[in-house]
Design a protein around this motif. Structure first.
Motif, PDB file in Angstrom:
ATOM      1  N   LEU A  56     -68.632 -12.453  48.280  1.00 37.46           N
ATOM      2  CA  LEU A  56     -69.257 -11.198  48.677  1.00 37.46           C
ATOM      3  C   LEU A  56     -69.177 -10.987  50.194  1.00 37.46           C
ATOM      4  CD1 LEU A  56     -72.394 -11.231  46.328  1.00 37.46           C
ATOM      5  CD2 LEU A  56     -70.103 -10.314  45.911  1.00 37.46           C
ATOM      6  N   SER A  57     -68.197 -11.610  50.802  1.00 34.26           N
ATOM      7  CA  SER A  57     -67.971 -11.432  52.236  1.00 34.26           C
ATOM      8  C   SER A  57     -67.301 -10.083  52.483  1.00 34.26           C
ATOM      9  CB  SER A  57     -67.067 -12.548  52.769  1.00 34.26           C
ATOM     10  OG  SER A  57     -65.765 -12.441  52.181  1.00 34.26           O
ATOM     11  N   ASP A  58     -67.170  -9.725  53.769  1.00 36.06           N
ATOM     12  CA  ASP A  58     -66.470  -8.489  54.109  1.00 36.06           C
ATOM     13  C   ASP A  58     -65.070  -8.483  53.510  1.00 36.06           C
ATOM     14  OD1 ASP A  58     -68.603  -7.485  55.495  1.00 36.06           O
ATOM     15  OD2 ASP A  58     -67.844  -8.016  57.477  1.00 36.06           O
ATOM     16  N   ALA A  59     -64.369  -9.591  53.657  1.00 37.90           N
ATOM     17  CA  ALA A  59     -62.999  -9.670  53.140  1.00 37.90           C
ATOM     18  C   ALA A  59     -62.967  -9.569  51.622  1.00 37.90           C
ATOM     19  CB  ALA A  59     -62.349 -10.978  53.596  1.00 37.90           C
ATOM     20  N   GLY A  60     -64.053 -10.039  50.973  1.00 35.91           N
ATOM     21  CA  GLY A  60     -64.061 -10.075  49.520  1.00 35.91           C
ATOM     22  C   GLY A  60     -64.364  -8.752  48.853  1.00 35.91           C
ATOM     23  N   ILE A  61     -65.246  -7.928  49.452  1.00 32.52           N
ATOM     24  CA  ILE A  61     -65.671  -6.734  48.723  1.00 32.52           C
ATOM     25  C   ILE A  61     -65.541  -5.425  49.494  1.00 32.52           C
ATOM     26  CG2 ILE A  61     -67.280  -8.081  47.315  1.00 32.52           C
ATOM     27  CD1 ILE A  61     -69.570  -6.838  48.909  1.00 32.52           C
ATOM     28  N   THR A  62     -65.169  -5.466  50.775  1.00 32.33           N
ATOM     29  CA  THR A  62     -64.989  -4.212  51.513  1.00 32.33           C
ATOM     30  C   THR A  62     -63.830  -3.435  50.899  1.00 32.33           C
ATOM     31  OG1 THR A  62     -65.850  -5.139  53.562  1.00 32.33           O
ATOM     32  CG2 THR A  62     -64.487  -3.173  53.757  1.00 32.33           C
ATOM     33  N   LEU A  63     -64.044  -2.136  50.674  1.00 34.28           N
ATOM     34  CA  LEU A  63     -63.038  -1.335  49.974  1.00 34.28           C
ATOM     35  C   LEU A  63     -61.755  -1.169  50.774  1.00 34.28           C
ATOM     36  CD1 LEU A  63     -65.223   1.526  48.444  1.00 34.28           C
ATOM     37  CD2 LEU A  63     -63.965  -0.225  47.198  1.00 34.28           C
ATOM     38  N   ARG A  64     -61.876  -0.881  52.066  1.00 32.31           N
ATOM     39  CA  ARG A  64     -60.715  -0.612  52.903  1.00 32.31           C
ATOM     40  C   ARG A  64     -60.936  -1.211  54.289  1.00 32.31           C
ATOM     41  NH1 ARG A  64     -57.374   1.426  48.881  1.00 32.31           N
ATOM     42  NH2 ARG A  64     -58.244   3.335  47.953  1.00 32.31           N
ATOM     43  N   PRO A  65     -59.853  -1.609  54.982  1.00 31.39           N
ATOM     44  CA  PRO A  65     -60.018  -2.058  56.369  1.00 31.39           C
ATOM     45  C   PRO A  65     -60.357  -0.875  57.268  1.00 31.39           C
ATOM     46  CG  PRO A  65     -57.689  -1.940  55.785  1.00 31.39           C
ATOM     47  CD  PRO A  65     -58.461  -1.697  54.518  1.00 31.39           C
ATOM     48  N   PRO A  66     -60.943  -1.122  58.432  1.00 27.09           N
ATOM     49  CA  PRO A  66     -61.337  -0.019  59.320  1.00 27.09           C
ATOM     50  C   PRO A  66     -60.174   0.908  59.679  1.00 27.09           C
ATOM     51  CG  PRO A  66     -62.326  -2.079  60.053  1.00 27.09           C
ATOM     52  CD  PRO A  66     -61.374  -2.435  58.956  1.00 27.09           C
ATOM     53  N   THR A  67     -58.975   0.360  59.836  1.00 28.25           N
ATOM     54  CA  THR A  67     -57.836   1.194  60.223  1.00 28.25           C
ATOM     55  C   THR A  67     -57.468   2.211  59.153  1.00 28.25           C
ATOM     56  OG1 THR A  67     -56.359  -0.542  59.389  1.00 28.25           O
ATOM     57  CG2 THR A  67     -56.853  -0.546  61.761  1.00 28.25           C
ATOM     58  N   TYR A  68     -57.799   1.911  57.902  1.00 28.44           N
ATOM     59  CA  TYR A  68     -57.489   2.850  56.819  1.00 28.44           C
ATOM     60  C   TYR A  68     -58.161   4.194  57.074  1.00 28.44           C
ATOM     61  CZ  TYR A  68     -57.484   4.851  52.079  1.00 28.44           C
ATOM     62  OH  TYR A  68     -57.328   5.686  51.001  1.00 28.44           O
ATOM     63  N   TRP A  69     -59.413   4.148  57.492  1.00 32.62           N
ATOM     64  CA  TRP A  69     -60.166   5.383  57.696  1.00 32.62           C
ATOM     65  C   TRP A  69     -59.706   6.117  58.954  1.00 32.62           C
ATOM     66  CZ3 TRP A  69     -62.098   5.948  53.217  1.00 32.62           C
ATOM     67  CH2 TRP A  69     -62.592   4.856  52.503  1.00 32.62           C
TER      68      TRP A  69
END
Length: 400
Positions: A64-77
């Motif tokens: 449940l870390s950032d890498a595990g459950i974050t939908l998109r990396p910041p650059t995507y947005w």
């Protein structure tokens, strides 16, 4: 407001309140379909958008870390010109001026506003501060720490409660797990009794203690006491559902109710230029017409796509008309068994079973009309049954 000519929305702005999957999908869909105005998404959590469904399924050992459950990396947005603003709570909406006000007193103008505010976990009466609930990432650390302290008592036998129970019971550390449910069976709001019985048997086979038709006299951090005097000691986790966050909607004077923000089939609210999507949106039930919420990941995703198309239509940048919403489809994985819930199984008085070994499909009928189904161990069957239900409802305007 003067609508942009078809094919362009330059200079227009869409504000989305809520970084859950409904709000995020709306932002992505707007951009993917050619909307070239500004898109701002406000979320009151400090995290970038993440998969909320992973919380209950992975509460014990999941990543449940950032890498595990974050939908998109910041650059995507940033690459798509979508402004994600975290730790930002919208406290007021002025529909006449078309502005939202944040807790820090700043104001942002909009041409179209999407309220995808979701909800907050219900708290056990009298034990709000002592008993944790699982709704956000910030709840995870508190619950994980508590799980190391011995037996676990889960109050609530719905999807979230049973998923947490299955995760703990499957961890292999021998933790005693109990589920306390006020209704006569687990999952009573969403599946027929025959399937609920199978779920109970599945949990008991893995050592979970089930207490149904159980009323709680008191609860605290160390356990619960039932109305019959039974004391269940252990770390208590509340899983008794959610309350829709209608605060911004009420500030805007929208039509709301106990089910959430009242919308039409295209997710328009009672005020022009404002829409609602996801767990907070109360859409007319196709069988009864009563405003109801559908608290499923897939439905929230489809709401995001649908509201984006509705906004584009209303702004004049898309052909008139929007696709009809889909029949709900939800799923849960417990002890390696995939359970998919299609439509409204609890609305069917007649149940037809198809059993093949460990796989079961329960089709639920209201008289002769198929209104729902539950598929255990047959994930592929659920989407086909969904198409069948939609075919029966299309005359009423429901379905793809």
């Amino acid at each position: 407001m003067t609508a942009s000519p078809p094919g362009t929305a330059a200079g227009l702005s869409v504000v989305i309140v809520g970084t859950g999957v409904a709000g995020i999908t709306a932002a992505e869909s707007l951009r993917a379909n050619g909307f070239d105005g500004s898109i701002t998404v406000f979320g009151d959590e400090p995290h970038l958008p993440y998969r909320r469904t992973a919380l209950s399924k992975g509460i014990v050992v999941g990543d449940l870390s950032d890498a595990g459950i974050t939908l998109r990396p910041p650059t995507y947005w940033t690459d798509r010109g979508i402004d994600i603003v975290t730790s930002a709570r919208v406290v007021d909406v002025d529909p006449r001026a078309r502005r939202v006000r944040l807790a820090d007193r700043s104001e942002v103008a909009y041409d179209s506003l999407v309220l995808a505010t979701g909800g907050r976990a219900r708290r056990l009466p009298g034990a709000a501060s002592a008993v944790p609930s699982l709704r956000t990432r910030d709840d995870v650390d508190r619950i994980r720490a508590a799980l190391d302290e011995g037996p676990v008592v889960i109050v609530g036998g719905g999807l979230i409660g049973t998923e947490i129970a299955a995760a703990v019971a499957s961890s292999g550390d021998g933790t005693r797990v109990s589920i306390v449910e006020a209704a006569p069976s687990l999952l009573s709001r969403v599946v027929p009794t025959v399937i609920a019985d199978d779920v109970v048997d599945l949990h008991r086979a893995h050592g979970v203690h089930i207490h149904t038709s159980a009323q709680i006299a008191s609860a605290d951090a160390g356990g619960v006491t039932l109305a019959d005097g039974t004391r269940l000691a252990g770390t208590v986790i509340s899983a008794i559902g959610m309350e829709p966050d209608v605060g911004p909607a009420n500030a805007a004077g929208l039509s709301t109710g106990t089910a959430g923000i009242v919308v039409d089939d295209a997710l328009r609210t009672s005020t022009a230029g404002i829409y609602a999507a996801g767990d907070v949106a109360a859409r007319p039930h196709p069988l009864t017409g009563t405003p109801v919420r559908a608290e499923q990941w897939l439905t929230a995703t489809e709401h995001g796509r649908l509201v984006a198309m509705t906004i584009a239509t209303d702004l004049g940048s898309a052909p008139s008309g929007v696709p009809a919403p889909r029949v709900p489809l939800a799923w849960t994985m417990q002890y390696g068994t995939n359970v998919q819930i299609v439509g409204w199984p609890a609305a069917g008085a007649r149940v037809v079973l198809d059993v093949d070994g460990s796989c079961t499909t329960a089709r639920c009928f209201d008289e002769d009309r198929l209104v729902g189904a539950v598929c255990m161990g047959r994930g592929g069957a659920a989407r086909q049954i969904r198409d069948e239900i939609e075919a029966t409802l299309r005359p009423a305007g429901i379905g793809a």
